[in-house]
Design an enzyme around this catalytic site. Structure first.
Site, PDB file in Angstrom:
ATOM      1  N   GLU A  23      -5.633   7.712  -2.718  1.00 21.38           N
ATOM      2  CA  GLU A  23      -5.566   6.284  -2.371  1.00 21.38           C
ATOM      3  C   GLU A  23      -5.633   5.345  -3.577  1.00 21.38           C
ATOM      4  O   GLU A  23      -5.474   4.142  -3.420  1.00 21.38           O
ATOM      5  CB  GLU A  23      -6.694   5.927  -1.395  1.00 21.38           C
TER       6      GLU A  23
ATOM      7  N   HIS B 264       1.753   4.518  -2.848  1.00 19.31           N
ATOM      8  CA  HIS B 264       1.838   5.968  -2.681  1.00 19.31           C
ATOM      9  C   HIS B 264       3.190   6.492  -3.173  1.00 19.31           C
ATOM     10  O   HIS B 264       3.271   7.518  -3.854  1.00 19.31           O
ATOM     11  CB  HIS B 264       1.677   6.339  -1.204  1.00 19.31           C
TER      12      HIS B 264
ATOM     13  N   HIS C 254       0.826  -1.207   0.000  1.00 17.79           N
ATOM     14  CA  HIS C 254       0.000   0.000   0.000  1.00 17.79           C
ATOM     15  C   HIS C 254       0.865   1.264   0.000  1.00 17.79           C
ATOM     16  O   HIS C 254       0.698   2.147  -0.854  1.00 17.79           O
ATOM     17  CB  HIS C 254      -0.904  -0.026   1.245  1.00 17.79           C
ATOM     18  N   GLU C 255       1.790   1.337   0.953  1.00 17.78           N
ATOM     19  CA  GLU C 255       2.621   2.539   1.056  1.00 17.78           C
ATOM     20  C   GLU C 255       3.566   2.671  -0.142  1.00 17.78           C
ATOM     21  O   GLU C 255       3.882   3.781  -0.573  1.00 17.78           O
ATOM     22  CB  GLU C 255       3.415   2.532   2.363  1.00 17.78           C
TER      23      GLU C 255
END
Length: 527
Positions: free
Chosen positions: A509, A483, A479-480
């Site tokens: 997101e 980003h 997830h990170e």
């Protein structure tokens, strides 16, 4: 005798995290803010509604402040100390005052409006149009249209909100650190997996219990994420789960670290701020920089509620029936501290899946290798270790270089994976060190390359074993990294809208969810 050089003020390619100390912050910001104020006065005096006379000098002011404050704020999140807090508390009002001064500059605001209303508007590319429109909207939300007493009150509110936000985070960290549960009887931690026992024994050793071992204890449990999750999912001792759960959800809600009055004050101030700007409530202010509207957000919440309600009721009934069948609870007595525990047991029963048994498949080196291979397949990039190239704030931090298909560096990032309860705030996040931008070119030709932080709070390595991750921790890293990819793979050279900057909050997101969903996809490669 020559004055001591301040690492925060030097021209660095990579921030000198290894030598920055709290003592550097006060003099750095006194000097920095004086210089930026001088630059702002010059800009306001000479401003014209053109890119070279407006946007480029403004970019430099915004970037210099955001980079230096970003470094300090980052250290506050990963290397907390009383000295650092004190320094930040002292310089923050002057920093906020300058930001307000910049955001409320009428010469700059009027110059952007002049560009928007000029005959050359249609000739601007999309990126530059977006910058102009965003700067106009942000100026209004920063109070540029307020006069005299209203602007003064607006600025007072903003100063207090900054202080309250800082104190709020400090209270959570201090309250989290305050809880320690020493256990000496093995029966009290029955069910906890070997990973959790080893972590609890290491914590006991760090607290002075010299003979602590994973097998025989004593063990110290904390509210740090890996410890808390293990207790909630696996501890058979229901009273222990209740104690840890209540302590976790009640963090910073009483005593010296009570956030309750802070929350009430923040809500009051945000409403007053919204009214000053001409809105009915703060939600309307918030939505101004987002894609959604209040009505659309409420519709989505209701759609989710109605679609999930019956399934959620059934899930709760299944958990309660399982717990009752094993004589663990009375009828209608399923509590919040039971849900994760019996949810894990139900998964084991129905699907023969035990999250702890998956850990050996998800050692951090394997996960990182799989993640980087996936990124290469999707984006034709290579992520290579670059440890030693840039200073770091902790020995556990890794540094990486991202290269394109020709082997040319296009970005860098730091990865700080493990929980450090004594100094690091909880959660996981990606943040910006530098953004890509042609204004900050070192050679006049190539843009400055983007740099990011990726920070997690996962299970640390135990002894000579690597970090063995839960599947949720794997998802978090993916997830990170999503980003970070959005920030690092940008080809936009206008720094005010490059990477993750200038993207509506409710769209940010997308990239992270895209990467996270690959955790459930068999994409035909060895990790």
């Amino acid at each position: 005798m020559a004055a001591e050089r301040n690492p925060l003020l030097e021209d660095f390619v990579f921030p000198p995290f290894d030598v920055i100390e709290p003592k550097h912050i006060r003099p750095a910001f006194r000097s920095l803010l004086a210089k930026l104020e001088s630059d702002l006065v010059e800009l306001e005096t000479t401003v014209e509604p053109t890119w070279p006379k407006l946007v480029e000098p403004l970019e430099k002011i915004i970037d210099r402040l955001s980079v230096v404050w970003g470094i300090v704020n980052h250290l506050n999140s990963v290397k907390d100390s009383p000295e650092l807090r004190s320094a930040i508390e002292e310089v923050q009002p002057a920093k906020v005052e300058f930001q307000l001064r910049l955001g409320q500059s009428k010469p700059i605001y009027n110059a952007f409006r002049a560009i928007r209303e000029s005959s050359d508007w249609e000739a601007l590319n999309d990126a530059r149009k977006r910058i102009v429109e965003a700067q106009i909207k942000e100026a209004v939300l920063n109070g540029v249209s307020l006069e005299d007493n209203k602007r003064e009150y607006f600025n007072e509110i903003q100063q207090e909100l900054e202080k309250l936000s800082q104190k709020f985070e400090e209270n959570i960290l201090d309250s989290t650190k305050q809880f320690e549960k020493l256990i000496t009887d093995k029966k009290d931690i029955e069910g906890l997996p070997a990973t959790a026992l080893a972590m609890a024994a290491e914590m006991a050793l760090s607290k002075g219990h010299k003979d602590a071992t994973a097998e025989n204890g004593p063990w110290v449990l904390t509210l740090d994420a890996p410890s808390y999750r293990s207790v909630m999912q696996h501890a058979r001792n229901r009273s222990l789960r209740e104690e840890v759960y209540r302590s976790y959800v009640a963090r910073a809600s009483s005593g010296d670290h009570n956030n309750t009055p802070i929350i009430a004050r923040i809500l009051k101030l945000k409403l007053e701020k919204a009214k000053l700007l001409g809105y009915n409530n703060y939600a309307e202010v918030s939505m101004e920089m987002k894609m959604a509207t209040i009505n659309k957000a409420e519709e989505l919440i209701e759609d989710l509620r109605s679609a999930s309600w019956n399934a959620a009721i059934q899930d709760m009934e299944d958990l309660e029936n399982l717990a009752k069948a094993q004589d663990a609870i009375e009828a209608n007595d399923l509590k919040q501290w039971d849900i994760n525990f019996w949810g894990e047991r139900l998964r084991e029963l129905k699907y023969d899946i035990n999250e702890e048994e998956l850990r050996p498949f998800f050692s951090l080196p394997k996960v990182i290798n799989g993640l980087f291979n996936l990124a290469k397949m999707l984006f034709e990039i290579d992520v290579e270790p670059a440890d030693g190239l840039a200073p770091v704030w902790n020995n556990d931090v890794k540094f990486y270089c991202v290269k394109d298909s020709l082997g040319i560096p296009i970005a860098y990032f730091y990865f700080d994976p493990y929980a450090r309860p004594s100094e690091k705030r909880g959660g996981a996040w990606m943040d910006v060190v530098f953004g890509r931008g042609s204004t900050f070119s070192c050679d006049g030709a190539s843009p400055r390359l983007p740099i990011a932080h990726i920070v997690c709070n996962q299970t640390p390595p135990m002894g000579d074993k690597p970090s063995l991750m839960t599947f949720r921790e794997v998802e978090t890293v993916f997830h990170e990294f999503g980003h970070a990819l959005q920030h690092m793979l940008t080809k936009q050279d206008e720094s005010l809208v490059s990477g993750s900057r200038g993207i509506e909050w409710d769209a940010v997101e997308l990239a992270s969810q895209f990467m996270e969903n690959w955790c459930y996809q068999s994409y035909g490669m060895q990790v």
